[in-house]
Design a protein around this motif. Structure first.
Motif: not given
Length: 302
Positions: A158-165, A222-233
Motif C-alpha cells: 500500500f501507498n503509505s507515509c510514516v510521520v514521527r512526531f 517518512l517525515y520527522l515532525a518536530t518544531d524548528c528549535e530543539p532546546s535544552p530542557l
C-alpha cells in the motif's frame, strides 16, 4: 447554499481516522468541509460533523466491516489502552496487521495510509542531530513496537507515509508546566535536549501531507515532525518559570531538578518537512507555550 453543499458532498473524498483522540479530532476539524470523515473509537462517542464508528481497531471482525466502505485516505493515530509493551503491541502492531489484512480481504487500495509514529524509535543519546536517515535503535518498548508497526506498513503493497512526531504538547498536554509549578527544574549541565511539537501543528502536518497528495506533489515515505528549535530542557523550564513568575533563591525554575535520563537527549531536524512547504504555526516552544498559558488564563507577557 444548502444545495451547493449537497452538490459538493458527491465529490468528497473519504477519510478514515483509526483512533479518534486529540490529534485526530484536530485533523478532522480541519478537513471536515472537504472530506467525508469517519472516526473509529472503542467507546461510543457522538460528533456533530463526523461519522463516528464504534469498534476495536485491533479486532479482525470490526476492521473487516469498517473497511468494507472504500476510504481514500486512512490515518492511524492510536492511543494505547495501557502504557506497557502489551498495550503498544495491541494498539499499533495489531491494529496495523488487522488493517492491512482487512484491506486485502476487501480488495480495497486507499490512495494513502498515514501512520502516526514517534521519535522514540531513535535511541541516540549524545545530543547528536538526527533526521529521517538516522539509524533507528529504540531502547524502550514504545519505540520498538512503533518501529515494528511502521515496518509492517512500509513493507506492504500500500501507498503509505510514516510521520514521527517528537514530544507533543498543547491544551490538555501540560506536563512540563505542571512540573515547573511543582518546583521540578532541570539541570543546566550536562545539557539535556528536548524536542517538541504543538498539537495544532501535528494536525497541520497531517493535513499538509494529505493536501500534497491531492495536489499530485511528491510525498516522502517518512517525515520527522518536530518544531524548528530543539532546546535544552533547562532553557525551556527556565522560560516557563519566568512566564509563571516562579523563582527560587537562585532565580531558577524550582529547586528539585528531575533526574537526567542519559538515553534520551538528541536534536531532531525538521528540514525535510520544511522543504516540503509546511509552515509551522508554532515554530518554537515560546510561541506554542504562550498560547497554552493564555488558554490557562495566565498572562504570559509578564
Amino acid at each position: 447554499m444548502v444545495v451547493k453543499n449537497m452538490s459538493r458532498n458527491i465529490e468528497k473524498k473519504k477519510l478514515l481516522l483509526l483512533g479518534f483522540g486529540d490529534i485526530a479530532k484536530r485533523l478532522a476539524n480541519k478537513l471536515v468541509d472537504d472530506y467525508e470523515v469517519a472516526g473509529v473509537r472503542r467507546s461510543i462517542e457522538s460528533h456533530p460533523y463526523i461519522k463516528m464508528l464504534q469498534g476495536d481497531c485491533s479486532d479482525e471482525a470490526s476492521m473487516q466491516k469498517i473497511t468494507e466502505s472504500h476510504y481514500d485516505f486512512i490515518v492511524i493515530t492510536m492511543t494505547p489502552s495501557e502504557m506497557n509493551d502489551e498495550g503498544y503491541q495491541q494498539a499499533y502492531v495489531k491494529t496495523t496487521q488487522t488493517l492491512l489484512a482487512s484491506l486485502k480481504s476487501n480488495n480495497i487500495n486507499p490512495e494513502l495510509i498515514i501512520f502516526v509514529s514517534s521519535s522514540s524509535v531513535y535511541g541516540q543519546s549524545d545530543n547528536e542531530w538526527i533526521d529521517e536517515s538516522s539509524e533507528t535503535l529504540p531502547n524502550n518498548y514504545s519505540g520498538k513496537r512503533l518501529l515494528e508497526a511502521e515496518n509492517l506498513l512500509t513493507q506492504s503493497s500500500f501507498n503509505s507515509c510514516v510521520v514521527r512526531f517528537s514530544g507533543i504538547y498543547g491544551p490538555g498536554r501540560q506536563r512540563l508546566i505542571e512540573q515547573v509549578k511543582a518546583g521540578n527544574g532541570a539541570e543546566k549541565q550536562p545539557v539535556l535536549y528536548s524536542n517538541r511539537i504543538h498539537s495544532d501543528d501535528c494536525a497541520g502536518v497531517l493535513q499538509h501531507i494529505i493536501n500534497q497528495h491531492r495536489q499530485a506533489k511528491k510525498i516522502e515515505p517518512l517525515y520527522l515532525a518536530t518544531d524548528c528549535e530543539p532546546s535544552p530542557l533547562y532553557d525551556v523550564k527556565t522560560w516557563l518559570a519566568q512566564q509563571l513568575n516562579i523563582t527560587n533563591d537562585n532565580n531558577e525554575p524550582g529547586s528539585k531538578p528531575l533526574a537526567r535520563n542519559p538515553r534520551s537527549s538528541k536534536r531532531c531536524s525538521n528540514k525535510k518537512l520544511l522543504d516540503s512547504g509546511y509552515k509551522f504555526l508554532y515554530p518554537t516552544f515560546r510561541e506554542g507555550y504562550k498560547m497554552v498559558l493564555a488558554n490557562m488564563n495566565i498572562d504570559s507577557n509578564k
